[in-house]
Design a protein around this motif. Sequence first.
Motif, short mmCIF file in Angstrom:
data_model
loop_
_atom_site.label_atom_id
_atom_site.label_comp_id
_atom_site.label_asym_id
_atom_site.label_seq_id
_atom_site.Cartn_x
_atom_site.Cartn_y
_atom_site.Cartn_z
N GLY A 125 9.61 47.55 10.78
CA GLY A 125 8.20 47.86 10.98
C GLY A 125 7.28 46.96 10.17
O GLY A 125 6.18 46.61 10.63
N LEU A 126 7.72 46.54 9.00
CA LEU A 126 6.88 45.69 8.15
C LEU A 126 6.75 44.27 8.69
O LEU A 126 5.85 43.53 8.27
N THR A 127 7.60 43.89 9.61
CA THR A 127 7.49 42.53 10.18
C THR A 127 6.30 42.40 11.13
O THR A 127 5.91 41.28 11.48
N HIS A 128 5.71 43.52 11.53
CA HIS A 128 4.63 43.48 12.52
C HIS A 128 3.24 43.41 11.89
O HIS A 128 2.24 43.43 12.61
N ARG A 129 3.17 43.32 10.58
CA ARG A 129 1.86 43.18 9.93
C ARG A 129 1.27 41.80 10.19
O ARG A 129 2.00 40.82 10.42
#
Length: 377
Positions: free
Chosen positions: A296-300
């Motif tokens: 999920g943090l890759t989509h920032r």
Amino acid sequence: MKLRHLAFQTLIGFAMAISPSLAEEITVSDVAGREVTVNGPVNKVILGEGRQIYLVGALDNDDPFKRVVGWRKDFSQADPDNYATYLEKFPHMADIPTFGGFKDSSFDVEQAVALNPDVLLMNIESKQATEDAKYIEKLAAVGIPVVYVDFREHPFKNTETSMRIIGELFGEEKKAEAFITYRKEQIARVTDVIAAANPARPTVFVDRAGGYSDDCCMSFGDENFGKFVEMAGGRNIAKDIIPGTFGTLNPEKIIAANPNHVIVTGGNWDAYVPGGNWVGVGPGSDPQEALRKLEGLTHRTAMTGIPAVQDRQFHAIWHQFYNSPYQFVAIQQMAKWLHPDLFADLDPEATFADLHEKFLPVDYVPGYWVSLTDGDK
């Protein structure tokens, strides 16, 4: 106010009356450069930060809490999984009085006086707040010396010094030196290889507590995890941007730096941000849930188009390596991510298990790191 002052003066008299008269005086130079005289070896200590137990446990591994008469309550909040492990083996630790912090001025001097400690161990980052509140003077007035230690602000300058200080105060110098020697040997297993091979250094962004808040992105300058990167054979993109140990990079800086790897520090922070997007690595963590949050943090916005995301070189590691003498474990794991061919035979998992077996009072439980490549296997 008069009653409160009278009670405080009564506590002062009580503390002075029962203070030991035959103890040997020990003078140590703390990490702030202060010469502090303490009656030692100390039998009663207040931990200005609960996570100082990471080292205390290596010195008093029969019972890490036998000298602790009070401590800050951060251990149960910042590292609840290890707290639970220690609590299961040493249930009496739940009875130790807890304190508020020094930075928020919630530390209770009168409570400290009532516990009559031989010394209070304080982390160096609290020094300014401590001085502003005149805690040193207030505690000195009742015979409680304060000694500063540091495992976080400048760990490669102060960790060994801090270990020696606590070892001397506890009368456990040999154990402290054995730990220091072990730590050096484990770091050298990485740095010697990097020095000999002189490999190309991939660029790395260390995402400090990624997902803890919606803001992006906290990181490290040329210290702490930023230094871990350099020692592991990488190039910390924030090294020349963040002037101190801690700071922030805006998304544009990260995208422009085009990092080959992203290393997120994470932990179980339900006490602070219930249900947050932080990656809950740590002992006994759920690897699938950690991978889900890491993905999920890759989509920032800050991760847009960078090689670390495209190549799945996106990792998470236990945040508390930044605040303990166990930094060498993180350096080893980061070296394996950055240079897998050079470190094919290095096993950080075995290193951490060995550390527990040799020095620590609790058993090792895996779960301290995860990588998106784990989910691709």
